[in-house]
Design a protein around this motif. Sequence first.
Motif, short mmCIF file in Angstrom:
data_model
loop_
_atom_site.label_atom_id
_atom_site.label_comp_id
_atom_site.label_asym_id
_atom_site.label_seq_id
_atom_site.Cartn_x
_atom_site.Cartn_y
_atom_site.Cartn_z
N ALA A 193 0.83 -1.20 0.00
CA ALA A 193 0.00 0.00 0.00
C ALA A 193 0.87 1.26 0.00
CB ALA A 193 -0.94 -0.02 1.21
N LEU A 194 1.92 1.26 0.81
CA LEU A 194 2.82 2.42 0.86
C LEU A 194 3.52 2.65 -0.48
CD1 LEU A 194 4.40 1.84 4.38
CD2 LEU A 194 3.07 3.85 3.71
N THR A 195 3.84 1.56 -1.16
CA THR A 195 4.47 1.68 -2.48
C THR A 195 3.57 2.43 -3.43
OG1 THR A 195 5.56 -0.46 -2.12
CG2 THR A 195 5.54 0.40 -4.37
N LEU A 196 2.29 2.10 -3.43
CA LEU A 196 1.34 2.76 -4.33
C LEU A 196 1.15 4.23 -3.96
CD1 LEU A 196 -1.39 0.03 -4.85
CD2 LEU A 196 0.58 0.56 -6.27
N ILE A 197 1.19 4.54 -2.67
CA ILE A 197 1.08 5.94 -2.25
C ILE A 197 2.23 6.75 -2.82
CG2 ILE A 197 1.18 7.48 -0.25
CD1 ILE A 197 -0.28 5.29 1.34
N LEU A 198 3.45 6.19 -2.76
CA LEU A 198 4.61 6.90 -3.29
C LEU A 198 4.56 6.98 -4.81
CD1 LEU A 198 7.42 5.46 -1.00
CD2 LEU A 198 6.47 7.76 -0.97
N ILE A 199 4.12 5.92 -5.47
CA ILE A 199 4.00 5.94 -6.92
C ILE A 199 3.01 7.01 -7.37
CG2 ILE A 199 3.12 4.65 -8.92
CD1 ILE A 199 4.30 2.14 -7.68
N SER A 200 1.92 7.15 -6.62
CA SER A 200 0.86 8.09 -7.01
C SER A 200 1.33 9.54 -6.98
CB SER A 200 -0.34 7.94 -6.06
OG SER A 200 -0.06 8.50 -4.78
N GLY A 201 2.22 9.85 -6.05
CA GLY A 201 2.68 11.23 -5.91
C GLY A 201 1.65 12.16 -5.29
N ARG A 202 0.52 11.64 -4.84
CA ARG A 202 -0.55 12.48 -4.29
C ARG A 202 -0.22 12.90 -2.86
NH1 ARG A 202 -6.60 11.05 -6.13
NH2 ARG A 202 -6.85 12.36 -4.28
N GLU A 203 -0.17 14.21 -2.65
CA GLU A 203 0.19 14.74 -1.35
C GLU A 203 -0.88 14.46 -0.31
OE1 GLU A 203 3.11 15.93 -0.52
OE2 GLU A 203 3.80 15.58 -2.58
N ASP A 204 -2.17 14.44 -0.73
CA ASP A 204 -3.23 14.18 0.24
C ASP A 204 -3.15 12.74 0.75
OD1 ASP A 204 -3.94 13.41 -2.39
OD2 ASP A 204 -6.04 13.24 -1.82
#
Length: 404
Positions: free
Chosen positions: A37-48
Amino acid sequence: MRIQHLLTAGLALGTAWAVRGQFGHEHGAAWAGAIGALTLILISGREDWKKFALPIALAGGVGWGLGGMMSYGILVGYGKGTDWGNVYYGLTMLGVVGALYGFTGGAWMGLSLSRAKNPWPQVIVESTVGAILSYFFLVEQFGYLMTPPRSELWAACLGISLATAWYLYRNEHIAALKLGGFTALGAGLGFGLGNFFQVLGNIYEVPFNMWNVMEYTLGFCGGIGMYYGLITSEWPELSKEDRGRNLSWFFLCIFIPLVMWEQNATLEKISKKILSLREDFPSHFAYLIQYLPAVLILILGLNWRKMQNVRHFYFQFFGLYISLSLFITGAFFRTHRPEQYLYLVNLLLVYFLLKSRSATFQNKKISNAFWIKGILGILLLFALLAWIAIQLHENALSGAHNRF
């Protein structure tokens, strides 16, 4: 869609799930799922999403972790048989187990990305009821057994998945439902395919941990499925309301790691896995191996409470997970487990791949026909793989079982 992002998602969850092979059950799976899940958060680049990284990772991790209650060892044995029916059954049921892992992992992460205000009490209650009803009717009443004489808690996980899917559908969380669906397809494909790879490795006597290859394949395909489901959906902007950051920090950074280590680093296991590797180890060395990592978990966990940089937290969190695997296998002082060092290579690759540009989201509508074709396609592929497997060996492999 960028190839770098596909590889990053696959490598990260594949590595985490391979490490999870040393730390079974729910807690090990939860840590691995949180890394995905954390990997996808970083890939997304979304600050929120970065602002709520811990609650999102915890939701995804617990979703993946729920599948840790399922038993699948005997299913792997079916894939090592010599007749098509048993081998096909083994690959297909592993596909079901992988799909159940992936659906709740993806769907619960997706729900945390929605605007729903604290849906978890209702989701947990409905999932619990679904698990009880599913297990009672399928196993106790109808006698549908997947892994006799092992645990049949797959039926409980099926109930959790169905209850989650119904909750998401009726509350119109279509993106979360879609994320769960693609993760299920990826993880289901990966588990059956991974068992086929393991069979090939056993047939040709490949000097490598082929069980770990199977685990890695599940995570790799599941990570790709999560990535595709995420970037092909439309997600709302998360508000600034408190989403339980402190509670998420405690469970993700302290509770899950400590429970995982305590359950896996018993004196009996340490003596069997590590002390037996060298005769000159004093007996009290087992206590050092048992308690030193626990202290490290506490130190890092307390440090992470104030950490704001998600990327720094991610690599420390991931690195600790791999370090514990090196520790529990004894690979920190003896090179008898080469796959353990490949985890470090994978982590380095993820580090460089995450430097690429952020993902571009594109909402794509998926028809019901697509899901039917996807499931049928996987079933046909497993049928072909089962046929290929039985052509390559005449005698049952070590650890083979027959269901029928």
